[in-house]
Design a protein around this motif. Sequence first.
Motif, PDB file in Angstrom:
ATOM      1  N   MET A   1       0.846  -1.171   0.000  1.00 42.25           N
ATOM      2  CA  MET A   1       0.000   0.000   0.000  1.00 42.25           C
ATOM      3  C   MET A   1       0.894   1.237   0.000  1.00 42.25           C
ATOM      4  SD  MET A   1      -3.059   1.006   2.625  1.00 42.25           S
ATOM      5  CE  MET A   1      -3.549  -0.679   2.693  1.00 42.25           C
ATOM      6  N   THR A   2       0.542   2.204  -0.805  1.00 41.11           N
ATOM      7  CA  THR A   2       1.376   3.391  -0.933  1.00 41.11           C
ATOM      8  C   THR A   2       0.966   4.465   0.061  1.00 41.11           C
ATOM      9  OG1 THR A   2      -0.077   4.366  -2.542  1.00 41.11           O
ATOM     10  CG2 THR A   2       1.660   2.938  -3.395  1.00 41.11           C
ATOM     11  N   ASP A   3       1.816   5.474   0.192  1.00 39.80           N
ATOM     12  CA  ASP A   3       1.526   6.556   1.115  1.00 39.80           C
ATOM     13  C   ASP A   3       0.278   7.333   0.713  1.00 39.80           C
ATOM     14  OD1 ASP A   3       3.663   5.918   2.712  1.00 39.80           O
ATOM     15  OD2 ASP A   3       5.022   7.345   1.763  1.00 39.80           O
ATOM     16  N   THR A   4       0.065   7.538  -0.563  1.00 38.39           N
ATOM     17  CA  THR A   4      -1.104   8.284  -1.021  1.00 38.39           C
ATOM     18  C   THR A   4      -2.381   7.532  -0.685  1.00 38.39           C
ATOM     19  OG1 THR A   4       0.216   9.160  -2.844  1.00 38.39           O
ATOM     20  CG2 THR A   4      -2.168   9.415  -3.010  1.00 38.39           C
ATOM     21  N   ARG A   5      -2.397   6.249  -0.944  1.00 42.24           N
ATOM     22  CA  ARG A   5      -3.588   5.455  -0.639  1.00 42.24           C
ATOM     23  C   ARG A   5      -3.799   5.379   0.864  1.00 42.24           C
ATOM     24  NH1 ARG A   5      -4.705  -0.868  -1.736  1.00 42.24           N
ATOM     25  NH2 ARG A   5      -6.721  -0.912  -0.715  1.00 42.24           N
ATOM     26  N   THR A   6      -2.721   5.220   1.627  1.00 45.13           N
ATOM     27  CA  THR A   6      -2.831   5.189   3.083  1.00 45.13           C
ATOM     28  C   THR A   6      -3.428   6.497   3.595  1.00 45.13           C
ATOM     29  OG1 THR A   6      -0.940   3.706   3.253  1.00 45.13           O
ATOM     30  CG2 THR A   6      -1.545   4.922   5.235  1.00 45.13           C
ATOM     31  N   ALA A   7      -2.974   7.619   3.046  1.00 48.93           N
ATOM     32  CA  ALA A   7      -3.510   8.924   3.442  1.00 48.93           C
ATOM     33  C   ALA A   7      -4.993   9.023   3.097  1.00 48.93           C
ATOM     34  CB  ALA A   7      -2.731  10.042   2.760  1.00 48.93           C
ATOM     35  N   ALA A   8      -5.380   8.496   1.946  1.00 52.07           N
ATOM     36  CA  ALA A   8      -6.782   8.541   1.538  1.00 52.07           C
ATOM     37  C   ALA A   8      -7.646   7.665   2.442  1.00 52.07           C
ATOM     38  CB  ALA A   8      -6.920   8.117   0.083  1.00 52.07           C
ATOM     39  N   GLU A   9      -7.142   6.503   2.848  1.00 54.13           N
ATOM     40  CA  GLU A   9      -7.886   5.641   3.762  1.00 54.13           C
ATOM     41  C   GLU A   9      -8.029   6.311   5.130  1.00 54.13           C
ATOM     42  OE1 GLU A   9      -5.773   1.943   3.690  1.00 54.13           O
ATOM     43  OE2 GLU A   9      -6.806   1.271   1.885  1.00 54.13           O
ATOM     44  N   HIS A  10      -6.935   6.911   5.605  1.00 54.80           N
ATOM     45  CA  HIS A  10      -6.974   7.618   6.882  1.00 54.80           C
ATOM     46  C   HIS A  10      -7.969   8.773   6.815  1.00 54.80           C
ATOM     47  CE1 HIS A  10      -5.613   9.312  10.650  1.00 54.80           C
ATOM     48  NE2 HIS A  10      -5.523  10.485  10.037  1.00 54.80           N
ATOM     49  N   ALA A  11      -7.948   9.515   5.722  1.00 59.38           N
ATOM     50  CA  ALA A  11      -8.880  10.633   5.558  1.00 59.38           C
ATOM     51  C   ALA A  11     -10.320  10.140   5.559  1.00 59.38           C
ATOM     52  CB  ALA A  11      -8.581  11.397   4.267  1.00 59.38           C
ATOM     53  N   GLY A  12     -10.554   8.991   4.933  1.00 61.35           N
ATOM     54  CA  GLY A  12     -11.904   8.426   4.928  1.00 61.35           C
ATOM     55  C   GLY A  12     -12.393   8.121   6.326  1.00 61.35           C
ATOM     56  N   ARG A  13     -11.533   7.493   7.140  1.00 61.24           N
ATOM     57  CA  ARG A  13     -11.914   7.182   8.525  1.00 61.24           C
ATOM     58  C   ARG A  13     -12.092   8.456   9.345  1.00 61.24           C
ATOM     59  NH1 ARG A  13      -8.148   3.222   7.404  1.00 61.24           N
ATOM     60  NH2 ARG A  13      -6.502   4.358   8.477  1.00 61.24           N
ATOM     61  N   TRP A  14     -11.178   9.418   9.175  1.00 58.22           N
ATOM     62  CA  TRP A  14     -11.234  10.661   9.939  1.00 58.22           C
ATOM     63  C   TRP A  14     -12.502  11.435   9.599  1.00 58.22           C
ATOM     64  CZ3 TRP A  14     -11.506  15.902   9.356  1.00 58.22           C
ATOM     65  CH2 TRP A  14     -11.128  16.669  10.452  1.00 58.22           C
ATOM     66  N   LYS A  15     -12.779  11.587   8.321  1.00 57.35           N
ATOM     67  CA  LYS A  15     -13.962  12.332   7.915  1.00 57.35           C
ATOM     68  C   LYS A  15     -15.240  11.609   8.347  1.00 57.35           C
ATOM     69  CE  LYS A  15     -12.010  14.988   4.123  1.00 57.35           C
ATOM     70  NZ  LYS A  15     -12.100  15.310   2.686  1.00 57.35           N
ATOM     71  N   ALA A  16     -15.232  10.287   8.271  1.00 60.03           N
ATOM     72  CA  ALA A  16     -16.412   9.526   8.689  1.00 60.03           C
ATOM     73  C   ALA A  16     -16.692   9.747  10.166  1.00 60.03           C
ATOM     74  CB  ALA A  16     -16.206   8.046   8.412  1.00 60.03           C
ATOM     75  N   GLY A  17     -15.633   9.791  10.964  1.00 58.01           N
ATOM     76  CA  GLY A  17     -15.798  10.006  12.397  1.00 58.01           C
ATOM     77  C   GLY A  17     -16.369  11.369  12.722  1.00 58.01           C
ATOM     78  N   ARG A  18     -16.289  12.276  11.778  1.00 53.45           N
ATOM     79  CA  ARG A  18     -16.802  13.632  11.981  1.00 53.45           C
ATOM     80  C   ARG A  18     -17.986  13.932  11.072  1.00 53.45           C
ATOM     81  NH1 ARG A  18     -12.148  12.621  13.349  1.00 53.45           N
ATOM     82  NH2 ARG A  18     -11.033  13.657  15.005  1.00 53.45           N
ATOM     83  N   GLY A  19     -18.516  12.896  10.430  1.00 49.12           N
ATOM     84  CA  GLY A  19     -19.697  13.053   9.599  1.00 49.12           C
ATOM     85  C   GLY A  19     -19.484  13.855   8.330  1.00 49.12           C
ATOM     86  N   GLN A  20     -18.238  13.970   7.859  1.00 41.50           N
ATOM     87  CA  GLN A  20     -17.985  14.806   6.688  1.00 41.50           C
ATOM     88  C   GLN A  20     -18.157  14.070   5.363  1.00 41.50           C
ATOM     89  OE1 GLN A  20     -14.286  16.895   6.874  1.00 41.50           O
ATOM     90  NE2 GLN A  20     -14.659  17.633   8.940  1.00 41.50           N
ATOM     91  N   ALA A  21     -17.701  12.849   5.299  1.00 42.33           N
ATOM     92  CA  ALA A  21     -17.791  12.140   4.014  1.00 42.33           C
ATOM     93  C   ALA A  21     -19.215  11.625   3.836  1.00 42.33           C
ATOM     94  CB  ALA A  21     -16.795  10.993   3.972  1.00 42.33           C
ATOM     95  N   PRO A  22     -19.868  11.939   2.723  1.00 42.32           N
ATOM     96  CA  PRO A  22     -21.262  11.525   2.551  1.00 42.32           C
ATOM     97  C   PRO A  22     -21.411  10.003   2.567  1.00 42.32           C
ATOM     98  CG  PRO A  22     -20.408  12.606   0.571  1.00 42.32           C
ATOM     99  CD  PRO A  22     -19.323  12.622   1.584  1.00 42.32           C
ATOM    100  N   HIS A  23     -22.400   9.527   3.233  1.00 37.92           N
ATOM    101  CA  HIS A  23     -22.858   8.136   3.322  1.00 37.92           C
ATOM    102  C   HIS A  23     -21.859   7.165   3.927  1.00 37.92           C
ATOM    103  CE1 HIS A  23     -20.776   7.304  -0.559  1.00 37.92           C
ATOM    104  NE2 HIS A  23     -20.625   6.122  -0.020  1.00 37.92           N
ATOM    105  N   TYR A  24     -20.664   7.576   4.265  1.00 37.18           N
ATOM    106  CA  TYR A  24     -19.679   6.637   4.800  1.00 37.18           C
ATOM    107  C   TYR A  24     -19.768   6.610   6.313  1.00 37.18           C
ATOM    108  CZ  TYR A  24     -15.266   4.466   5.995  1.00 37.18           C
ATOM    109  OH  TYR A  24     -14.308   3.637   6.516  1.00 37.18           O
TER     110      TYR A  24
END
Length: 146
Positions: A1-24
């Motif tokens: 797994m690359t750093d860019t993908r890891t950052a995107a996965e982390h961002a997905g979890r972070w945003k989900a925890g704060r209700g930012q990413a739609p439907h996730y």
Amino acid sequence: MTDTRTAAEHAGRWKAGRGQAPHYASGHEQWWTCLACPLDGCEWHHDDRHDAPAAPAVLEALVREHVTSHPLGDVLASLTAARDATAAVNAANDRAWDVVRLRRRQAAERGEHPHSDEVAQQLSAALVGHEDHEAVRALLGDSVHG
């Protein structure tokens, strides 16, 4: 797994925890992994299904393509804000450990065992995420909800 993908996965979890990413939501992790743009305020995301995952190189290209659509200044500002936030958290952590060390030294100066100070023990448990801190959380939860 690359750093860019890891950052995107982390961002997905972070945003989900704060209700930012739609439907996730974290409950959906069993069905897909949400890749999200790491820039604050951007709601771009991509769901990678667990039953038919895309090749890592495909996901990397997808994330990179999106991130490069942002002006470089926005990317740099987001990275700077993240660095500053991390530095602030680290500084606060260091200050809290200073209090633990002071309380332990004061206990020793009173002729007590350095780890006998209850405040230092509770703060230390909170800082390292020890299970002893859960008792404090339970007490706080009771007082907040009771």
